[in-house]
Design a protein around this motif. Structure first.
Motif, PDB file in Angstrom:
ATOM      1  N   GLY A  31      33.705  52.522  26.554  1.00  0.00           N
ATOM      2  CA  GLY A  31      34.839  52.672  27.458  1.00  0.00           C
ATOM      3  C   GLY A  31      35.472  51.384  27.953  1.00  0.00           C
ATOM      4  N   TYR A  32      35.088  50.252  27.387  1.00  0.00           N
ATOM      5  CA  TYR A  32      35.658  48.970  27.803  1.00  0.00           C
ATOM      6  C   TYR A  32      36.828  48.583  26.907  1.00  0.00           C
ATOM      7  CZ  TYR A  32      31.521  48.550  30.655  1.00  0.00           C
ATOM      8  OH  TYR A  32      30.554  48.783  31.585  1.00  0.00           O
ATOM      9  N   GLU A  33      37.801  47.912  27.486  1.00  0.00           N
ATOM     10  CA  GLU A  33      38.929  47.354  26.736  1.00  0.00           C
ATOM     11  C   GLU A  33      38.521  45.946  26.320  1.00  0.00           C
ATOM     12  OE1 GLU A  33      43.408  45.754  27.603  1.00  0.00           O
ATOM     13  OE2 GLU A  33      42.560  47.234  28.971  1.00  0.00           O
ATOM     14  N   CYS A  34      38.409  45.708  25.030  1.00  0.00           N
ATOM     15  CA  CYS A  34      37.893  44.431  24.533  1.00  0.00           C
ATOM     16  C   CYS A  34      38.963  43.597  23.858  1.00  0.00           C
ATOM     17  CB  CYS A  34      36.757  44.672  23.531  1.00  0.00           C
ATOM     18  SG  CYS A  34      35.349  45.504  24.247  1.00  0.00           S
ATOM     19  N   ARG A  35      38.873  42.304  24.093  1.00  0.00           N
ATOM     20  CA  ARG A  35      39.669  41.314  23.375  1.00  0.00           C
ATOM     21  C   ARG A  35      38.689  40.299  22.831  1.00  0.00           C
ATOM     22  NH1 ARG A  35      45.203  41.080  24.483  1.00  0.00           N
ATOM     23  NH2 ARG A  35      45.120  39.893  22.553  1.00  0.00           N
ATOM     24  N   LEU A  44      41.113  30.591  26.251  1.00  0.00           N
ATOM     25  CA  LEU A  44      41.929  30.119  27.373  1.00  0.00           C
ATOM     26  C   LEU A  44      43.311  30.767  27.375  1.00  0.00           C
ATOM     27  CD1 LEU A  44      40.947  26.344  27.470  1.00  0.00           C
ATOM     28  CD2 LEU A  44      40.288  28.146  29.093  1.00  0.00           C
ATOM     29  N   ALA A  45      43.879  30.943  26.193  1.00  0.00           N
ATOM     30  CA  ALA A  45      45.190  31.600  26.104  1.00  0.00           C
ATOM     31  C   ALA A  45      45.107  33.043  26.583  1.00  0.00           C
ATOM     32  CB  ALA A  45      45.715  31.539  24.673  1.00  0.00           C
ATOM     33  N   LEU A  46      44.045  33.743  26.192  1.00  0.00           N
ATOM     34  CA  LEU A  46      43.876  35.130  26.634  1.00  0.00           C
ATOM     35  C   LEU A  46      43.622  35.203  28.139  1.00  0.00           C
ATOM     36  CD1 LEU A  46      41.766  36.492  23.662  1.00  0.00           C
ATOM     37  CD2 LEU A  46      44.062  37.243  24.307  1.00  0.00           C
ATOM     38  N   LEU A  47      42.822  34.284  28.663  1.00  0.00           N
ATOM     39  CA  LEU A  47      42.550  34.268  30.101  1.00  0.00           C
ATOM     40  C   LEU A  47      43.810  33.973  30.905  1.00  0.00           C
ATOM     41  CD1 LEU A  47      39.141  32.419  30.022  1.00  0.00           C
ATOM     42  CD2 LEU A  47      39.525  34.752  30.862  1.00  0.00           C
ATOM     43  N   ALA A  48      44.689  33.161  30.361  1.00  0.00           N
ATOM     44  CA  ALA A  48      45.942  32.849  31.057  1.00  0.00           C
ATOM     45  C   ALA A  48      46.865  34.068  31.127  1.00  0.00           C
ATOM     46  CB  ALA A  48      46.655  31.692  30.361  1.00  0.00           C
ATOM     47  N   ALA A  49      46.700  34.982  30.174  1.00  0.00           N
ATOM     48  CA  ALA A  49      47.562  36.160  30.113  1.00  0.00           C
ATOM     49  C   ALA A  49      47.132  37.264  31.069  1.00  0.00           C
ATOM     50  CB  ALA A  49      47.598  36.701  28.685  1.00  0.00           C
ATOM     51  N   GLY A  50      45.916  37.201  31.564  1.00  0.00           N
ATOM     52  CA  GLY A  50      45.473  38.240  32.483  1.00  0.00           C
ATOM     53  C   GLY A  50      43.977  38.187  32.730  1.00  0.00           C
ATOM     54  N   PRO A  51      43.529  38.840  33.798  1.00  0.00           N
ATOM     55  CA  PRO A  51      42.125  38.762  34.190  1.00  0.00           C
ATOM     56  C   PRO A  51      41.205  39.639  33.334  1.00  0.00           C
ATOM     57  CG  PRO A  51      43.275  40.244  35.654  1.00  0.00           C
ATOM     58  CD  PRO A  51      44.313  39.667  34.728  1.00  0.00           C
ATOM     59  N   PHE A  52      39.948  39.241  33.295  1.00  0.00           N
ATOM     60  CA  PHE A  52      38.886  40.005  32.634  1.00  0.00           C
ATOM     61  C   PHE A  52      37.761  40.201  33.642  1.00  0.00           C
ATOM     62  CE2 PHE A  52      41.187  38.227  29.132  1.00  0.00           C
ATOM     63  CZ  PHE A  52      41.100  39.182  28.134  1.00  0.00           C
ATOM     64  N   GLU A  53      37.102  41.345  33.572  1.00  0.00           N
ATOM     65  CA  GLU A  53      35.962  41.587  34.452  1.00  0.00           C
ATOM     66  C   GLU A  53      34.703  40.894  33.926  1.00  0.00           C
ATOM     67  OE1 GLU A  53      38.992  43.764  35.787  1.00  0.00           O
ATOM     68  OE2 GLU A  53      38.243  44.194  33.786  1.00  0.00           O
TER      69      GLU A  53
END
Length: 67
Positions: A31-35, A44-53
């Protein structure tokens, strides 16, 4: 926009594609949304686009960050 049914967003950072794929598929089934990211710069590019738990990181990355 995040899936309202998702348990949370997870970022998997590893230089081995097979490991990224296995972890991503397993967590998605739970049930997790994964990148995924192959290295630090992609992460770093993905983290800049939005938060992760949760961020799972291979501490032996081969993208120049290993000491």
């Amino acid at each position: 926009m995040a899936d309202p049914r998702s348990k949370g967003r997870v970022l998997i950072v590893d230089d081995e594609p097979s490991l990224r794929d296995v972890l991503s598929r397993h967590l998605a089934r739970e049930g997790y949304e994964c990148r995924t990211a192959a290295g630090v710069s992609d992460a770093l590019a993905l983290l800049a686009a939005g938060p992760f738990e949760l961020v799972l990181v291979d501490n032996g990355s081969s993208d120049g960050t290993r000491e």
